[in-house]
Enzyme design. Structure first.
Site, mmCIF file in Angstrom:
data_model
loop_
_atom_site.group_PDB
_atom_site.id
_atom_site.type_symbol
_atom_site.label_atom_id
_atom_site.label_comp_id
_atom_site.label_asym_id
_atom_site.label_seq_id
_atom_site.Cartn_x
_atom_site.Cartn_y
_atom_site.Cartn_z
ATOM 1 N N SER A 143 -37.353 40.441 -25.164
ATOM 2 C CA SER A 143 -37.219 40.725 -26.595
ATOM 3 C C SER A 143 -36.803 42.178 -26.777
ATOM 4 O O SER A 143 -37.052 43.021 -25.904
ATOM 5 C CB SER A 143 -38.544 40.477 -27.314
ATOM 6 N N TYR A 157 -47.755 41.415 -27.500
ATOM 7 C CA TYR A 157 -46.428 40.795 -27.375
ATOM 8 C C TYR A 157 -45.439 41.774 -26.742
ATOM 9 O O TYR A 157 -44.707 41.421 -25.809
ATOM 10 C CB TYR A 157 -45.942 40.364 -28.754
#
Length: 250
Positions: A143, A157
């Site tokens: 990401s 995350y």
């Protein structure tokens, strides 16, 4: 260009969102795609139908890739059905709208297991098989937050997605001698169910203000993965392709 005829590709977390976009891109290029998800049912069935409609082949295999025994069973099912695996896409992942003051140790461990342990477990099983074959492709879906950090909390995350990038670079060196490449794709703001669940519609609108090309689509990620899995990308390994619409440049 970018043909995957006769290749067998496993995509984790394939039921929806980015995973679905990747599965469709690889299927269109001729790969037989194994659709893995923790929750199989209507969404995976619909995806398998879509793949069949475009002339592709797929197999649905359930399992939680954050659990070692279920990963072993998943790869044994692939062995029994196909006797080979050419491509692994580690896409399974999730996030929660928590900052460090809101999360407890269980929250941390669950998200790290889902996002990072699953990458290790699946890559280990795939590596064993690709070493024997002398060729393969592993693509890890990280990401943009793995590069720049998350903007609003989500420290678990961001840590998991940064970890995937270090994992990618190291494993690429290990597997190069076996004709296997290992790369990552780092999406930005992609229109998915997880994005809406995490940020909400108002939050997405706010995030989009910082993205020159606006909101991305799952197929944008799928096309980048397709390139990395193709023979045209044979000399690319340990790399990260940014698919973020200009949100982050480095």
């Amino acid at each position: 260009m970018f043909k995957l005829t006769d290749k067998v590709a496993l995509i984790t977390g394939a039921a929806q969102g980015v995973g679905k976009g990747i599965a469709l891109s690889l299927a269109k290029a001729g790969a037989t795609v194994i659709l893995n998800d923790r929750n199989i049912g209507e969404k995976t069935d619909m995806l398998a139908f879509e793949i069949k409609e475009i002339g592709g082949n797929s197999l649905i295999v359930g399992g939680d890739v954050g659990k070692e025994n279920e990963v072993v069973e998943l790869f044994e099912a692939v062995d029994d059905k196909f006797g080979r695996i050419d491509i692994l896409v580690n896409n399974a992942g999730t996030s929660r709208a928590q900052d460090i003051f809101e999360m407890n140790f269980t929250d941390w461990k669950q998200l790290i297991s889902n996002n990072l342990d699953s990458c290790f477990l699946c890559s280990r099983e795939a590596s064993i098989r690709m070493r024997k074959m002398g060729q393969g492709r592993i693509v890890n879906i990280s990401s943009v937050v793995g590069l720049q950090g998350a903007l609003y909390g989500h420290v678990h995350y961001a840590a998991s997605k940064s970890g995937m990038l270090g994992f990618t670079k190291t494993l690429s060196r290990t597997l190069a001698q076996y004709g296997t490449t290992v790369n990552a794709v780092a999406p930005g703001i992609i229109k998915t169910e997880l994005l809406e669940m995490t940020y909400g519609l108002d939050g997405i609108k706010s995030l989009m203000k910082s993205v020159p090309l606006g909101l991305g689509m799952p197929e944008d990620v799928g096309n980048a993965v397709l390139f990395l899995c193709s023979s045209e990308a044979r000399y690319i390994t340990g790399a990260t392709i940014d698919v973020n619409g200009g949100m982050y440049m480095h």
